[in-house]
Design an enzyme around this catalytic site. Sequence first.
Site, mmCIF file in Angstrom:
data_model
loop_
_atom_site.group_PDB
_atom_site.id
_atom_site.type_symbol
_atom_site.label_atom_id
_atom_site.label_comp_id
_atom_site.label_asym_id
_atom_site.label_seq_id
_atom_site.Cartn_x
_atom_site.Cartn_y
_atom_site.Cartn_z
ATOM 1 N N ASP A 32 -23.663 -33.727 -84.462
ATOM 2 C CA ASP A 32 -24.259 -34.334 -83.273
ATOM 3 C C ASP A 32 -25.781 -34.446 -83.402
ATOM 4 O O ASP A 32 -26.412 -33.618 -84.062
ATOM 5 C CB ASP A 32 -23.889 -33.490 -82.042
ATOM 6 N N GLY A 33 -26.336 -35.471 -82.776
ATOM 7 C CA GLY A 33 -27.789 -35.633 -82.723
ATOM 8 C C GLY A 33 -28.325 -36.783 -83.568
ATOM 9 O O GLY A 33 -29.535 -36.950 -83.700
ATOM 10 N N ASN A 34 -27.435 -37.595 -84.112
ATOM 11 C CA ASN A 34 -27.883 -38.739 -84.922
ATOM 12 C C ASN A 34 -28.760 -39.688 -84.113
ATOM 13 O O ASN A 34 -29.783 -40.173 -84.595
ATOM 14 C CB ASN A 34 -26.687 -39.543 -85.432
ATOM 15 N N GLY A 35 -28.313 -39.975 -82.894
ATOM 16 C CA GLY A 35 -29.039 -40.922 -82.053
ATOM 17 C C GLY A 35 -30.431 -40.410 -81.722
ATOM 18 O O GLY A 35 -31.428 -41.138 -81.860
ATOM 19 N N ARG A 36 -30.505 -39.142 -81.309
ATOM 20 C CA ARG A 36 -31.818 -38.564 -80.966
ATOM 21 C C ARG A 36 -32.735 -38.495 -82.183
ATOM 22 O O ARG A 36 -33.941 -38.706 -82.082
ATOM 23 C CB ARG A 36 -31.628 -37.161 -80.353
ATOM 24 N N ARG A 57 -30.497 -46.354 -83.168
ATOM 25 C CA ARG A 57 -29.549 -45.239 -83.300
ATOM 26 C C ARG A 57 -28.738 -45.304 -84.593
ATOM 27 O O ARG A 57 -28.421 -44.273 -85.191
ATOM 28 C CB ARG A 57 -28.588 -45.232 -82.099
ATOM 29 N N ASN A 90 -15.758 -41.790 -77.773
ATOM 30 C CA ASN A 90 -16.887 -42.555 -78.330
ATOM 31 C C ASN A 90 -16.696 -44.080 -78.253
ATOM 32 O O ASN A 90 -17.649 -44.843 -78.446
ATOM 33 C CB ASN A 90 -17.190 -42.134 -79.775
ATOM 34 N N ARG A 138 -22.025 -26.663 -84.506
ATOM 35 C CA ARG A 138 -22.427 -27.879 -83.792
ATOM 36 C C ARG A 138 -23.948 -27.961 -83.799
ATOM 37 O O ARG A 138 -24.636 -27.007 -83.437
ATOM 38 C CB ARG A 138 -21.930 -27.903 -82.349
ATOM 39 N N ARG A 147 -20.974 -27.308 -76.564
ATOM 40 C CA ARG A 147 -19.639 -27.628 -76.048
ATOM 41 C C ARG A 147 -18.795 -28.147 -77.202
ATOM 42 O O ARG A 147 -19.303 -28.447 -78.278
ATOM 43 C CB ARG A 147 -19.744 -28.665 -74.921
ATOM 44 N N SER A 157 -16.530 -30.820 -76.852
ATOM 45 C CA SER A 157 -16.311 -32.265 -76.767
ATOM 46 C C SER A 157 -14.947 -32.687 -77.333
ATOM 47 O O SER A 157 -14.866 -33.626 -78.127
ATOM 48 C CB SER A 157 -17.453 -33.036 -77.444
HETATM 49 C C1 IPE Z 1 -19.096 -35.355 -80.212
HETATM 50 O O1 IPE Z 1 -20.377 -35.821 -79.993
HETATM 51 C C2 IPE Z 1 -18.349 -36.311 -81.069
HETATM 52 C C3 IPE Z 1 -18.813 -36.415 -82.437
HETATM 53 C C4 IPE Z 1 -19.759 -35.727 -83.003
HETATM 54 C C5 IPE Z 1 -18.112 -37.366 -83.230
HETATM 55 P P1 IPE Z 1 -20.759 -36.637 -78.674
HETATM 56 O O2 IPE Z 1 -22.216 -36.911 -78.779
HETATM 57 O O3 IPE Z 1 -19.863 -37.787 -78.511
HETATM 58 O O4 IPE Z 1 -20.430 -35.565 -77.537
HETATM 59 P P2 IPE Z 1 -20.989 -35.420 -76.052
HETATM 60 O O5 IPE Z 1 -20.841 -36.749 -75.399
HETATM 61 O O6 IPE Z 1 -22.425 -35.017 -76.165
HETATM 62 O O7 IPE Z 1 -20.153 -34.344 -75.461
HETATM 63 C C1 IPE Z 2 -23.214 -37.884 -83.381
HETATM 64 O O1 IPE Z 2 -24.486 -38.259 -83.018
HETATM 65 C C2 IPE Z 2 -22.439 -38.997 -84.045
HETATM 66 C C3 IPE Z 2 -21.357 -39.550 -83.239
HETATM 67 C C4 IPE Z 2 -20.939 -39.117 -82.079
HETATM 68 C C5 IPE Z 2 -20.679 -40.718 -83.781
HETATM 69 P P1 IPE Z 2 -24.749 -38.981 -81.626
HETATM 70 O O2 IPE Z 2 -24.622 -40.439 -81.839
HETATM 71 O O3 IPE Z 2 -23.887 -38.399 -80.577
HETATM 72 O O4 IPE Z 2 -26.266 -38.609 -81.375
HETATM 73 P P2 IPE Z 2 -26.917 -38.213 -79.992
HETATM 74 O O5 IPE Z 2 -26.124 -37.073 -79.438
HETATM 75 O O6 IPE Z 2 -26.830 -39.419 -79.121
HETATM 76 O O7 IPE Z 2 -28.316 -37.823 -80.343
HETATM 77 MG MG MG Z 3 -24.101 -36.871 -79.280
#
Ligand code: IPE
Ligand code: IPE
Ligand code: MG
Length: 248
Positions: free
Chosen positions: A22-26, A35, A70, A190, A196, A198
């Site tokens: 998690d956190g790729n987007g940020r 993103r 997702n 995580r 959490r 998820s």
């Molecule tokens: C969980 O991350 C799913 C994956 C890493 C593939 P999300 O970013 O979708 O989870 P939430 O929305 O923060 O719970």
């Molecule tokens: C996890 O990173 C990758 C996937 C859920 C596909 P996110 O895309 O959830 O990154 P954030 O949480 O928005 O930073």
């Molecule tokens: Mg995320």
Amino acid sequence: MTSLPPDLDPQKIPQHVAVIMDGNGRWATSRGLPRIAGHRQGARTLKELLRCCKNWGIKALTAYAFSTENWQRPIEEVDFLMLLFERMLRRELAQMHQEGVRISLIGDLSALPSSLQTEMEHSMTETLNNQAIHFTVAVNYGSRKEITTACRQIAQLVQQGKLSPEAINESLVEKHLYTADTPAPDLMIRTSAEMRLSNFLLWQMAYTEMYFTDILWPDFDADAFHQALLSYQKRDRRFGQVKTFFSA
Ligand code: IPE
Ligand code: IPE
Ligand code: MG
């Protein structure tokens, strides 16, 4: 890092590590990037982690790549992720096969683009007998869906008279999960400060050790993994008992 860091005890290495990437987007947004740039970097991180696990004697790595929830993201992002999965499989398969990686994909794969499904099927059959490490990627995965599907399959067997309700036990339920015949994760990591699950491996992680870090997934390197393993090795896994697991 190719060999196990000396401060880690080879006797206490988890057999199976699960990661919620998690956190790729940020990560991308904080750099002023779209993103999808975070997802691209995240894929590289996963590749490195797989290599690290293999070098350090970990027998299984399961990564959460796309949840059943997702799909609610912007269509461009979903499309990009599907393309990325397909491209990664196509590009990395030969190398992974050569290194003895067994690839599994778990989730409701039937809802994925058909070219991706073909690539997934091919990767799984090609690497089925590999022994070095079992690498599982969860795509369109949701624990609730997995458990519900298992319930439906079991109910059908009962309805057909092939199974009596008394014969339903935990091991039978497990056989109907996507993860049938694979041991539960010992350690779940995580990233990105979210604490959490998820909808990830809810059944399987009943006794898994949890590790949460603020590091964003694309920055999760061998040093960060080393820290997670150090934390894991300090845990006392009791499984509801009184005795300590590691000193037994
Ligand atoms: C969980 O991350 C799913 C994956 C890493 C593939 P999300 O970013 O979708 O989870 P939430 O929305 O923060 O719970
Ligand atoms: C996890 O990173 C990758 C996937 C859920 C596909 P996110 O895309 O959830 O990154 P954030 O949480 O928005 O930073
Ligand atoms: Mg995320």
